[in-house]
Write a protein that holds these residues in place. Structure first.
Motif, short mmCIF file in Angstrom:
data_model
loop_
_atom_site.label_atom_id
_atom_site.label_comp_id
_atom_site.label_asym_id
_atom_site.label_seq_id
_atom_site.Cartn_x
_atom_site.Cartn_y
_atom_site.Cartn_z
N LEU A 102 -25.58 -3.54 21.38
CA LEU A 102 -26.97 -3.24 21.72
C LEU A 102 -27.88 -4.45 21.47
O LEU A 102 -28.75 -4.77 22.30
CB LEU A 102 -27.45 -2.05 20.91
N THR A 103 -27.70 -5.11 20.34
CA THR A 103 -28.56 -6.25 20.01
C THR A 103 -28.34 -7.41 20.99
O THR A 103 -29.30 -8.04 21.45
CB THR A 103 -28.28 -6.73 18.58
N THR A 104 -27.08 -7.69 21.31
CA THR A 104 -26.78 -8.81 22.21
C THR A 104 -27.34 -8.58 23.60
O THR A 104 -27.99 -9.46 24.18
CB THR A 104 -25.26 -9.03 22.28
N THR A 105 -27.10 -7.40 24.16
CA THR A 105 -27.59 -7.13 25.52
C THR A 105 -29.11 -7.08 25.57
O THR A 105 -29.73 -7.58 26.52
CB THR A 105 -27.00 -5.81 26.03
N PHE A 172 -30.83 -17.34 22.80
CA PHE A 172 -30.58 -17.24 24.25
C PHE A 172 -31.65 -17.96 25.06
O PHE A 172 -31.38 -18.45 26.16
CB PHE A 172 -30.48 -15.78 24.66
N GLU A 173 -32.88 -18.01 24.55
CA GLU A 173 -33.94 -18.73 25.25
C GLU A 173 -33.66 -20.23 25.31
O GLU A 173 -34.10 -20.91 26.24
CB GLU A 173 -35.29 -18.47 24.57
N ASN A 174 -32.93 -20.74 24.32
CA ASN A 174 -32.60 -22.16 24.29
C ASN A 174 -31.31 -22.48 25.04
O ASN A 174 -30.89 -23.64 25.08
CB ASN A 174 -32.47 -22.64 22.84
N PHE A 175 -30.69 -21.46 25.59
CA PHE A 175 -29.42 -21.67 26.29
C PHE A 175 -29.66 -22.42 27.60
O PHE A 175 -30.61 -22.11 28.33
CB PHE A 175 -28.75 -20.32 26.57
N PRO A 176 -28.83 -23.41 27.94
CA PRO A 176 -29.04 -24.20 29.19
C PRO A 176 -29.03 -23.31 30.43
O PRO A 176 -28.04 -22.62 30.71
CB PRO A 176 -27.86 -25.17 29.19
N GLU A 177 -30.11 -23.35 31.18
CA GLU A 177 -30.19 -22.53 32.38
C GLU A 177 -29.30 -23.04 33.50
O GLU A 177 -28.90 -22.26 34.38
CB GLU A 177 -31.64 -22.46 32.86
N ASP A 178 -28.98 -24.32 33.48
CA ASP A 178 -28.14 -24.90 34.54
C ASP A 178 -26.77 -24.24 34.60
O ASP A 178 -26.21 -24.02 35.68
CB ASP A 178 -27.99 -26.40 34.33
N GLY A 192 -21.39 -10.70 34.28
CA GLY A 192 -20.32 -11.68 34.29
C GLY A 192 -20.74 -12.97 33.63
O GLY A 192 -19.96 -13.59 32.89
N ILE A 193 -21.97 -13.38 33.87
CA ILE A 193 -22.49 -14.59 33.22
C ILE A 193 -22.57 -14.40 31.71
O ILE A 193 -22.19 -15.29 30.93
CB ILE A 193 -23.88 -14.95 33.79
N LEU A 194 -23.05 -13.24 31.30
CA LEU A 194 -23.16 -12.96 29.87
C LEU A 194 -21.78 -12.97 29.21
O LEU A 194 -21.60 -13.55 28.13
CB LEU A 194 -23.85 -11.61 29.65
N VAL A 198 -22.06 -17.06 28.59
CA VAL A 198 -22.99 -17.10 27.46
C VAL A 198 -22.29 -16.78 26.14
O VAL A 198 -22.39 -17.53 25.17
CB VAL A 198 -24.16 -16.13 27.69
N LEU A 199 -21.58 -15.65 26.08
CA LEU A 199 -20.97 -15.23 24.82
C LEU A 199 -19.94 -16.23 24.28
O LEU A 199 -19.93 -16.49 23.06
CB LEU A 199 -20.35 -13.84 24.97
N PRO A 200 -19.05 -16.78 25.10
CA PRO A 200 -18.11 -17.77 24.55
C PRO A 200 -18.78 -19.00 23.94
O PRO A 200 -18.21 -19.65 23.06
CB PRO A 200 -17.25 -18.16 25.77
#
Length: 297
Positions: A102-105, A172-178, A192-194, A198-200
């Motif tokens: 729940l927290t991650t999503t 997650f806000e600092n995660f590279p958008e590219d 699928g992206i998450l 993202v998670l790995p």
């Protein structure tokens, strides 16, 4: 700056007297801090294995006196203890898994500026940090949902920690958008992206949040006391709390204080031991996970 602490010699660079004194004082200060930090735990460990006479006389510091395993044998020979210990493992595992999902999503969704109503949901989450429904309304709600004497009474009301949510949201806000844009072009959906991108790459913050949630649920006892009435459903923290209360003799009894001191030490040792065993494996993620969510890329 280095000239203030080092001086050049024919044999190379040598520490100056001031820098050497600084290093000595630094080591002494760090050793003193470590001792002050470890002393309470060492004292509890010594009291747990000491006899009641030495405890009552105040002769136990960081080394056991009159080696004693009676309290351990008394606690660990009770089948209810192992039943409650198993309950704690199940409650902590299930609750942590649900809380992480729940927290991650939720945090990932809130980190996207294109999310409609983002400000409202963020404000709603922050609002719950300062205001709650209160103890009685929460009890009435849990009871009306039929959660009393079930695992859900412990899991559902504490499923999301707003502090953990905000830390993950910042990460997650600092995660590279590219990376996400490239994955989207390749045909991956949002989930699928998450899951695959993202998670790995978020192992540090995930490990930190798992540790936060696991410690919270492992040490939780008030929810069980409030929403459970069957001893076989209690977590081990409630079992040991009840044991400590039962070991306390009436006011003015020295013997009662002796037993309570020993039982209290055993209680603290048994409840903290699993977390102490788990922490070294997550320590390398712990520091970096907290810092990653607090620094802008």
């Amino acid at each position: 700056m280095s000239r203030l602490f080092r001086r050049q010699t024919t044999g190379g660079v040598k520490d100056s007297a001031g820098y050497t004194a600084f290093r000595v004082l630094n080591v002494v200060a760090l050793v003193a801090i470590c001792f002050v930090t470890l002393y309470p735990f060492l004292n509890v460990l010594a009291v747990a294995f000491s006899s009641q006479g030495y405890i009552n006389a105040g002769q136990v510091s960081i080394w056991p006196r009159g080696f004693n395993l009676t309290t351990f044998q008394m606690v660990m020979s009770d089948p209810l203890f192992w039943r409650n210990y198993g309950n704690t493992v199940v409650y902590t595992t299930v609750a942590t898994a649900i809380a992480m999902v729940l927290t991650t999503t939720f945090a990932y969704a809130l980190s996207k500026k294109r999310l409609k109503g983002r400000a409202f949901f963020v404000g709603l989450a922050v609002f719950t940090m300062f205001f709650s429904g209160g103890l009685i309304p929460n009890y009435v709600l849990v009871n009306s949902l039929g959660f009393r004497n079930t695992i859900w009474a412990i899991v559902i009301p504490n499923a999301i920690s707003i502090f953990n949510l905000l830390v993950m949201k910042s990460f997650f806000e600092n995660f590279p958008e590219d990376l996400e844009e490239a994955a989207s072009i390749d045909g991956l959906t949002t989930y699928g992206i998450l899951w695959k991108i993202v998670l790995p790459l978020s192992k540090a913050v995930i490990a930190t949040m798992v540790l936060f949630y696991a410690v919270t649920f492992w040490n939780s006892w008030f929810s069980a006391v409030l929403y459970m009435s069957k001893p076989e459903l209690y977590p081990v923290t409630v079992y040991l709390r009840n044991l400590l209360m039962a070991a306390s003799a009436p006011a003015g009894s020295d013997e009662g204080l002796q037993i309570a001191a020993n039982v209290k030490a055993v209680t603290m040792l048994l409840t903290t031991l699993p977390i102490l065993c788990l922490y070294p494996f997550l320590q390398k993620y712990f520091v970096s996970g907290v810092m990653l969510g607090s620094v802008k890329a």
